[in-house]
Design an enzyme around this catalytic site. Sequence first.
Site, PDB file in Angstrom:
ATOM      1  N   HIS A 178      51.643  50.599  41.990  1.00  0.00           N
ATOM      2  CA  HIS A 178      52.664  50.024  41.113  1.00  0.00           C
ATOM      3  C   HIS A 178      52.088  49.931  39.701  1.00  0.00           C
ATOM      4  O   HIS A 178      50.941  50.327  39.467  1.00  0.00           O
ATOM      5  CB  HIS A 178      53.175  48.680  41.646  1.00  0.00           C
ATOM      6  CG  HIS A 178      52.132  47.605  41.805  1.00  0.00           C
ATOM      7  ND1 HIS A 178      51.432  47.073  40.744  1.00  0.00           N
ATOM      8  CD2 HIS A 178      51.668  46.962  42.911  1.00  0.00           C
ATOM      9  CE1 HIS A 178      50.603  46.151  41.177  1.00  0.00           C
ATOM     10  NE2 HIS A 178      50.711  46.063  42.499  1.00  0.00           N
TER      11      HIS A 178
ATOM     12  N   HIS B 189      48.472  48.589  38.997  1.00  0.00           N
ATOM     13  CA  HIS B 189      47.347  49.518  39.192  1.00  0.00           C
ATOM     14  C   HIS B 189      47.273  50.493  38.017  1.00  0.00           C
ATOM     15  O   HIS B 189      46.205  50.793  37.487  1.00  0.00           O
ATOM     16  CB  HIS B 189      47.506  50.310  40.487  1.00  0.00           C
ATOM     17  CG  HIS B 189      47.723  49.464  41.704  1.00  0.00           C
ATOM     18  ND1 HIS B 189      48.893  49.485  42.424  1.00  0.00           N
ATOM     19  CD2 HIS B 189      46.926  48.544  42.303  1.00  0.00           C
ATOM     20  CE1 HIS B 189      48.803  48.630  43.444  1.00  0.00           C
ATOM     21  NE2 HIS B 189      47.623  48.033  43.385  1.00  0.00           N
TER      22      HIS B 189
ATOM     23  N   CYS C  18      41.094  36.011  54.668  1.00  0.00           N
ATOM     24  CA  CYS C  18      42.419  36.459  54.195  1.00  0.00           C
ATOM     25  C   CYS C  18      42.423  37.990  54.185  1.00  0.00           C
ATOM     26  O   CYS C  18      41.633  38.602  53.461  1.00  0.00           O
ATOM     27  CB  CYS C  18      42.730  35.932  52.794  1.00  0.00           C
ATOM     28  SG  CYS C  18      44.235  36.696  52.106  1.00  0.00           S
TER      29      CYS C  18
ATOM     30  N   CYS D  53      43.361  39.533  50.712  1.00  0.00           N
ATOM     31  CA  CYS D  53      42.215  39.614  49.785  1.00  0.00           C
ATOM     32  C   CYS D  53      41.059  40.394  50.395  1.00  0.00           C
ATOM     33  O   CYS D  53      40.129  40.747  49.695  1.00  0.00           O
ATOM     34  CB  CYS D  53      41.669  38.230  49.437  1.00  0.00           C
ATOM     35  SG  CYS D  53      42.811  37.116  48.651  1.00  0.00           S
TER      36      CYS D  53
ATOM     37  N   CYS E 133      46.365  31.283  52.024  1.00  0.00           N
ATOM     38  CA  CYS E 133      45.551  31.748  50.886  1.00  0.00           C
ATOM     39  C   CYS E 133      46.288  31.395  49.596  1.00  0.00           C
ATOM     40  O   CYS E 133      47.497  31.594  49.494  1.00  0.00           O
ATOM     41  CB  CYS E 133      45.367  33.258  51.002  1.00  0.00           C
ATOM     42  SG  CYS E 133      44.867  34.053  49.487  1.00  0.00           S
TER      43      CYS E 133
ATOM     44  N   HIS F  31      47.745  34.851  48.113  1.00  0.00           N
ATOM     45  CA  HIS F  31      48.806  35.561  48.843  1.00  0.00           C
ATOM     46  C   HIS F  31      49.861  34.645  49.457  1.00  0.00           C
ATOM     47  O   HIS F  31      50.886  35.121  49.932  1.00  0.00           O
ATOM     48  CB  HIS F  31      48.189  36.462  49.920  1.00  0.00           C
ATOM     49  CG  HIS F  31      47.481  37.644  49.337  1.00  0.00           C
ATOM     50  ND1 HIS F  31      46.163  37.611  48.956  1.00  0.00           N
ATOM     51  CD2 HIS F  31      47.937  38.884  49.013  1.00  0.00           C
ATOM     52  CE1 HIS F  31      45.826  38.780  48.445  1.00  0.00           C
ATOM     53  NE2 HIS F  31      46.879  39.571  48.462  1.00  0.00           N
TER      54      HIS F  31
ATOM     55  N   LYS G 238      51.642  37.193  39.916  1.00  0.00           N
ATOM     56  CA  LYS G 238      51.064  38.537  39.874  1.00  0.00           C
ATOM     57  C   LYS G 238      51.971  39.528  40.600  1.00  0.00           C
ATOM     58  O   LYS G 238      52.373  39.284  41.734  1.00  0.00           O
ATOM     59  CB  LYS G 238      49.696  38.501  40.552  1.00  0.00           C
ATOM     60  CG  LYS G 238      49.006  39.826  40.601  1.00  0.00           C
ATOM     61  CD  LYS G 238      47.639  39.704  41.259  1.00  0.00           C
ATOM     62  CE  LYS G 238      47.058  41.071  41.538  1.00  0.00           C
ATOM     63  NZ  LYS G 238      46.636  41.257  42.904  1.00  0.00           N
TER      64      LYS G 238
ATOM     65  N   LYS H 224      52.759  44.482  45.705  1.00  0.00           N
ATOM     66  CA  LYS H 224      53.555  45.168  46.714  1.00  0.00           C
ATOM     67  C   LYS H 224      53.826  44.249  47.894  1.00  0.00           C
ATOM     68  O   LYS H 224      54.912  44.248  48.453  1.00  0.00           O
ATOM     69  CB  LYS H 224      52.836  46.444  47.168  1.00  0.00           C
ATOM     70  CG  LYS H 224      53.247  47.672  46.365  1.00  0.00           C
ATOM     71  CD  LYS H 224      54.604  48.205  46.782  1.00  0.00           C
ATOM     72  CE  LYS H 224      55.315  49.013  45.723  1.00  0.00           C
ATOM     73  NZ  LYS H 224      55.016  50.423  45.668  1.00  0.00           N
TER      74      LYS H 224
HETATM   75  N1  MSP Z   1      40.207  47.635  46.619  1.00  0.00           N
HETATM   76  C1  MSP Z   1      39.985  46.503  45.820  1.00  0.00           C
HETATM   77  C2  MSP Z   1      39.069  46.810  44.652  1.00  0.00           C
HETATM   78  C3  MSP Z   1      37.736  47.367  45.027  1.00  0.00           C
HETATM   79  S1  MSP Z   1      36.800  47.778  43.614  1.00  0.00           S
HETATM   80  C4  MSP Z   1      35.297  48.074  44.222  1.00  0.00           C
HETATM   81  C5  MSP Z   1      41.312  45.993  45.285  1.00  0.00           C
HETATM   82  N2  MSP Z   1      42.300  46.904  45.264  1.00  0.00           N
HETATM   83  S2  MSP Z   1      43.794  46.658  44.762  1.00  0.00           S
HETATM   84  O1  MSP Z   1      44.565  47.800  45.156  1.00  0.00           O
HETATM   85  O2  MSP Z   1      44.245  45.379  45.203  1.00  0.00           O
HETATM   86  O3  MSP Z   1      43.750  46.767  43.227  1.00  0.00           O
HETATM   87  C6  MSP Z   1      43.097  45.891  42.450  1.00  0.00           C
HETATM   88  C7  MSP Z   1      43.258  46.208  40.997  1.00  0.00           C
HETATM   89  O4  MSP Z   1      44.539  46.731  40.655  1.00  0.00           O
HETATM   90  C8  MSP Z   1      43.168  44.925  40.192  1.00  0.00           C
HETATM   91  O5  MSP Z   1      41.863  44.501  40.010  1.00  0.00           O
HETATM   92  C9  MSP Z   1      43.777  45.385  38.910  1.00  0.00           C
HETATM   93  O6  MSP Z   1      42.868  46.199  38.244  1.00  0.00           O
HETATM   94  C10 MSP Z   1      44.964  46.208  39.421  1.00  0.00           C
HETATM   95  N3  MSP Z   1      46.133  45.364  39.659  1.00  0.00           N
HETATM   96  C11 MSP Z   1      46.817  45.193  40.833  1.00  0.00           C
HETATM   97  N4  MSP Z   1      47.871  44.377  40.608  1.00  0.00           N
HETATM   98  C12 MSP Z   1      47.890  44.010  39.314  1.00  0.00           C
HETATM   99  C13 MSP Z   1      48.774  43.276  38.494  1.00  0.00           C
HETATM  100  N5  MSP Z   1      49.855  42.700  38.953  1.00  0.00           N
HETATM  101  N6  MSP Z   1      48.477  43.208  37.172  1.00  0.00           N
HETATM  102  C14 MSP Z   1      47.413  43.845  36.620  1.00  0.00           C
HETATM  103  N7  MSP Z   1      46.580  44.536  37.360  1.00  0.00           N
HETATM  104  C15 MSP Z   1      46.714  44.549  38.727  1.00  0.00           C
HETATM  105  O7  MSP Z   1      41.387  44.855  44.904  1.00  0.00           O
END
Ligand code: MSP
Length: 528
Positions: free
Chosen positions: A20, A23, A129, A132, A154, A157, A307, A310
């Site tokens: 989304h 990311h 969790c 997380c 959590c 979440h 935040k 998904k």
């Molecule tokens: N897989 C772990 C990260 C491992 S790094 C060694 C993870 N993945 S995640 O798919 O949840 O993505 C995390 C990252 O996506 C966040 O740290 C951020 O960079 C980005 N974001 C996901 N949702 C977000 C928002 N709503 N807003 C901004 N960035 C966000 O955690």
Amino acid sequence: MPDKSFYATTPIYYVNDAPHIGHAYTTVAGDALTRWRRQRGESVVFLTGTDEHGTKVQRKAEENGVSPQEWVDRLVAEHWRPVLETLDIANDDFIRTTEKRHRIGVQRFWEVLQESGQVYPEAYEGPYCVGCEEFKVAADLEEGTGEFAGQQVCRIHHRPVEQLSEQNWWFRLSDYTQPLLEHYERHPDAVAPRSAYNEVVSFIRQGLSDISMSRSSVSWGIPLPWDEEQVVYVWFDALLNYITAIGYGDESRTGFFDRTWPADVHLVGKDILRFHAVYWPAMLMAAGLPLPGQVFAHGWLLVGGEKMSKTKLTGIAPTAITDVFGTDAFRYYFLRAINFGADGSFSWEDMRDRYTAELANGLGNLASRSAAMIGKYYDGILPEPGPYSNADLVLQDHLARAALDADAAMLALDFSTAIGAVRGFIDAVNHYVTDQEPWVLAKDEERRERLGTVLYTIAESLRAISVLYHPIMPGSMATLWQSLGAGESVGPLADQLVTDIGWGRLAPGSTVAKPGQLFPRLPDEETP
Ligand code: MSP
């Protein structure tokens, strides 16, 4: 030995679902930063990728009735790689944690730590969790509400945690409380922004406890080399991507690893700061490896004050925005509208307003008017400038300052200020056009030389703008560059240094064409 490369990373993303705009936000920021660095003449390595192990992904595959490997292969091929095209990302590498190079590096790393006595077996009892993928303590939980009333959930979440009771291997994190505090005292910029630094330091000050580094009840992961019954805890597998991608554990890539590690910056969302600024440097210290220059924690894109995610069904697909506004406007908007480091809310109205004011009217109009005048008064051939007047020199000074300001801001990851500096210059050029009135000069044959100088000044300003904006909007700025005939004059846009913006680079006599609609009018604005 060649100089060290500038090495920047994004988090590797969970492939439990499609990407989304949250990311996309981190990836676009990393791309703009590294494109800028390349245009400073630096050698750059920009890494992104996918985090494919763990309970969350495993369960999602089960829900969909396929094996985890089939699931991740499908998601990566259909969503995670294509989104890089959608966003025009120039990453140097893409790591998947299911790749062999990663598995070998992870196993090597933990073997080294196990052999040096930094890992020991012990039972784990406590909450976990899955959202997380994190072992929790009481302070991380709160009373559930609604369907989860009466349960501990959590805080992030808002879903119930699971009680784990398993025999695991533990990492001696507690040994690193003092070394980490000393490190952060000596390197106050190692975590940014300042609020994130303070959060990390106060967390470490409370004293670190040892942490489980393996899971026995999970099968989808990388087996421990000394205990095949267990897999590496997903975070202690994922963090290692930053070194396995550049050759850790592969003797044939030692030279590349040494030129690349340590990372200059890990870009992360603030949700995963603790993993990157506490656990990760402790792991590196334990392995005797240098620590990253900086972990930068940016804010969240919010929906309804929470935040975007998904899991909560609030995720917006990047294509929902790029299909309407285009890739470059997407990149521009998120870097411009939100202060990197702070939270921000996406709104269609704000996006539309900025698109129209700053891109379509501000820059797009300037480019098309300029080409139209050169077409009309000089048959599309760039005129030779005569002597410069004071107004011309003021504009040239403004450009030099804007380039310096943009550079300083980009190095500090202050994208919004960097864009603001260039935008200030675009406004100045628009004022210049209004003041100089080339259409009036064109009526007077005696002022032909002055007309040439004014049009040259505008075209040369656009050349500089296309260089400075190229890291932010690579596609449309390449179009602008070509339309100015700059390629003929000075070569490829990607080779132009943002630190040597100069003046007078366009060769008079080159062909200036209309750039087409750089930022087309939005559909419903065309209707009267
Ligand atoms: N897989 C772990 C990260 C491992 S790094 C060694 C993870 N993945 S995640 O798919 O949840 O993505 C995390 C990252 O996506 C966040 O740290 C951020 O960079 C980005 N974001 C996901 N949702 C977000 C928002 N709503 N807003 C901004 N960035 C966000 O955690």
